[in-house]
Design an enzyme around this catalytic site. Structure first.
Site, mmCIF file in Angstrom:
data_model
loop_
_atom_site.group_PDB
_atom_site.id
_atom_site.type_symbol
_atom_site.label_atom_id
_atom_site.label_comp_id
_atom_site.label_asym_id
_atom_site.label_seq_id
_atom_site.Cartn_x
_atom_site.Cartn_y
_atom_site.Cartn_z
ATOM 1 N N ARG A 264 27.930 39.534 48.078
ATOM 2 C CA ARG A 264 29.116 39.144 48.390
ATOM 3 C C ARG A 264 28.830 40.048 49.744
ATOM 4 O O ARG A 264 29.286 41.187 50.258
ATOM 5 C CB ARG A 264 30.738 38.340 48.582
ATOM 6 C CG ARG A 264 30.297 38.360 47.276
ATOM 7 C CD ARG A 264 32.345 37.941 46.783
ATOM 8 N NE ARG A 264 31.658 37.063 45.493
ATOM 9 C CZ ARG A 264 32.557 36.630 44.875
ATOM 10 N NH1 ARG A 264 34.691 36.463 45.243
ATOM 11 N NH2 ARG A 264 32.921 35.656 43.303
ATOM 12 N N ARG A 279 36.929 45.935 46.518
ATOM 13 C CA ARG A 279 36.185 44.789 47.237
ATOM 14 C C ARG A 279 34.897 45.644 48.136
ATOM 15 O O ARG A 279 34.547 46.216 48.205
ATOM 16 C CB ARG A 279 36.879 44.747 48.766
ATOM 17 C CG ARG A 279 36.270 43.880 49.639
ATOM 18 C CD ARG A 279 37.082 43.501 50.848
ATOM 19 N NE ARG A 279 38.853 42.970 50.108
ATOM 20 C CZ ARG A 279 38.537 41.634 50.697
ATOM 21 N NH1 ARG A 279 38.460 40.392 50.332
ATOM 22 N NH2 ARG A 279 40.132 41.379 50.032
ATOM 23 N N GLU A 351 44.526 40.575 41.623
ATOM 24 C CA GLU A 351 42.996 39.783 41.170
ATOM 25 C C GLU A 351 42.434 40.481 40.550
ATOM 26 O O GLU A 351 41.597 41.501 41.269
ATOM 27 C CB GLU A 351 42.955 38.410 42.251
ATOM 28 C CG GLU A 351 41.621 37.703 41.720
ATOM 29 C CD GLU A 351 41.209 36.944 43.204
ATOM 30 O OE1 GLU A 351 41.352 37.187 43.801
ATOM 31 O OE2 GLU A 351 39.661 36.094 42.645
ATOM 32 N N SER A 354 40.000 34.987 38.727
ATOM 33 C CA SER A 354 40.266 33.372 39.315
ATOM 34 C C SER A 354 39.787 31.958 38.079
ATOM 35 O O SER A 354 38.339 32.110 38.099
ATOM 36 C CB SER A 354 39.929 33.387 40.641
ATOM 37 O OG SER A 354 40.356 32.688 41.434
ATOM 38 N N ARG A 393 36.582 45.683 38.624
ATOM 39 C CA ARG A 393 38.546 45.731 38.780
ATOM 40 C C ARG A 393 39.066 45.869 37.259
ATOM 41 O O ARG A 393 40.055 46.823 37.492
ATOM 42 C CB ARG A 393 38.595 44.316 39.462
ATOM 43 C CG ARG A 393 38.767 44.502 40.372
ATOM 44 C CD ARG A 393 38.841 43.195 41.841
ATOM 45 N NE ARG A 393 38.388 43.339 42.818
ATOM 46 C CZ ARG A 393 39.084 42.505 44.103
ATOM 47 N NH1 ARG A 393 40.086 41.084 43.202
ATOM 48 N NH2 ARG A 393 38.949 42.068 45.038
#
Length: 419
Positions: A264, A279, A351, A354, A393
């Site tokens: 990303r 991130r 998070e 999702s 994560r």
RNA sequence: GGAGAGAUGGCAGAGUGGUCGAUUGCGGCGGUCUCGAAAACCGUUAUACCCGAAAGGGUAUCGGGGGUUCAAAUCCCCCUCUCUCCGCCA
């Protein structure tokens, strides 16, 4: 995308959805769709009629020729019709371009259960599991733990690539790999998913099928001189496996899983989460994708969340489930639950998964349908996707939750056989 | 990278300018027969859009795009992909 006819006859409902998503600025564009659509149809009717004339006349010419007659005048007649058709076709093309441009940028309808709200502050906690660990010492953040234990080389990752990349090393690399295997095993053995290793690079059509393109191009890495993109999630290749196919009713539901790295660009997130594993431009994820019948998608979403959270239960880490509000729900999703894991070092929930029900939104874009036996009709499937889980994560959640007073950490029981 | 062949309906595979949305086989669905099943036989079976209350009708689609022609699955050009042989290579 939404059905054009549906939008035309339900403008108020679509406008309501856009307001709920905090995207009311799209309403005028959306309303223009009906105008273009109606105009397009008028031209289309004229055009079809002329084509009909052209076809029947042309067939007559064949007969005239066979009987040795003169075809000149009829031939000229058809030429005139053709000229007219060409003009109309161009007009139709212009309308189509306008329609597509808007249509591909309208987000999915929202489930009525989605909470109101502009941003993540309005997300609703649905339930939680487990307990925050009670430490008798100040908890360290994962970047310190990772550094101390020699699991990640942050500095050299920057040398190799730049900011927002990490270099796992030694036990760190091993733990990451153990987590991937653990997650895949649970989903395949206990939840009956079929495992894939998809391409990590896909084409434009595939990216359009799941909704990343055309609207979110700036979030993707594109290969220079190629029309190829690095996948931002395995949802993209997994969901598109059956694009432009008509499945048998017996084939669904399909449960697909894959481990892939995810890429990303994180455009627009400068300054946010710059430290550690939160991130990154490249991270590992085990993804879950479901292709199901429309009437099953709501219950499949609940099941999907259960399957994803199972991983954290087995790791015995506290988390909570959050229903995203309208303003925070993703473009392709009608309803999303996030799983937020507790991070004692950061003193926050983050998070880690999702889970979304995209209903027929992606199926319509990608052309994924099934034939229903009872009616003999083809219908769009519903697609769902969820992280099961974000591996990096999970790695950091283990470090922070399993840390010990000496700055080390212990290993969750279930992972021991994977190390 | 070099040389050649090819891409047609769920699948296999005909079709080289007009009556072809497309022969045929398999598969699927419905039926006859049967206690039931198989076999056999009969029928049916693409997708999208438009008009229509419906019945029905129209249009487009033979990998994608463009061209020739009154007319293209069929001829020409470009692109993509697949296969075979050679070369290189994890």
């Amino acid at each position: 995308m939404l059905d054009l006819k549906f939008i035309s006859s339900n403008k108020e409902a679509v406008a309501e959805m856009l307001r709920k998503r905090n995207q009311a600025s799209l309403i005028p564009e959306m309303e223009s769709l009906t105008v273009h659509y109606n105009a397009r149809n008028e031209v289309q009717i004229k055009c079809d009629d002329l084509r009909n004339q052209r076809n029947t006349t042309s067939k007559k010419i064949g007969l005239i020729k066979m009987s040795g007659g003169d075809i000149n005048s009829v031939s000229n007649e058809v030429k005139a019709i053709n000229a007219e058709i060409a003009g109309l076709e161009q007009e139709i093309g212009q309308y189509d371009a306008k329609i597509d441009k808007v249509l591909y940028g309208i987000p999915n309808l929202l489930d009525e259960k989605v909470p109101e709200g502009k941003d993540e502050a309005s997300n609703r906690v649905v339930r939680s599991w487990g307990e925050k660990p009670a430490f008798s010492f100040p908890a360290l953040a994962h970047w310190d733990l990772a550094e101390k234990n020699g699991l990640i080389d942050f500095k050299r990752a920057v040398k190799l690539s730049g900011a927002r990349f990490v270099l796992y090393r030694d036990a760190g690399a091993k733990l990451e790999r153990a987590l991937i295997n653990f997650m895949l095993d649970v989903h395949c053995r206990e939840h009956h998913y079929k495992e894939f290793i998809p391409p990590f690079i896909v084409n434009e059509k595939t990216m359009t099928g799941t909704g990343q393109l055309p609207k979110f191009k700036e979030d993707l890495f594109k290969l220079e001189n190629y029309n190829y993109y690095l996948i931002p999630t395995a949802e993209v290749p997994l969901t598109n496996i059956h694009s432009d196919e008509i499945l048998n009713e017996d084939d669904v539901p399909l449960y697909y899983t894959a481990y892939t790295p995810c890429f990303r660009s994180e455009a627009g997130s400068w300054g946010k989460d710059t430290r550690g594993l939160i991130r990154l431009h490249q991270f590992n994820k085990v993804e879950l994708v479901k292709i199901v019948k429309p009437e099953d998608s709501a219950s499949e979403l609940e099941k999907l969340v259960n399957e994803a959270e199972k991983i954290l239960q087995l790791l015995n880490i506290h988390y909570r489930i959050v229903a995203l509000c309208g303003g925070d729900t993703g473009f392709s999703s009608s309803m999303t639950y996030d799983i937020e894991v507790w991070l004692p070092g950061m003193n926050a929930y983050k998070e880690i998964s999702s889970c979304s029900n995209c209903r027929d939104f992606q199926a319509r874009r990608a052309g994924i349908r099934f034939k229903r036996k009872s009616t003999g009709k083809t219908e769009l499937v519903h697609t769902l996707n969820g992280s099961g889980l974000a591996v990096g994560r999970t790695f950091l959640a283990i470090l922070e939750n399993y840390q010990t007073q000496d700055g080390g950490f212990s290993l969750p029981e279930v992972l021991k056989k994977y190390m």
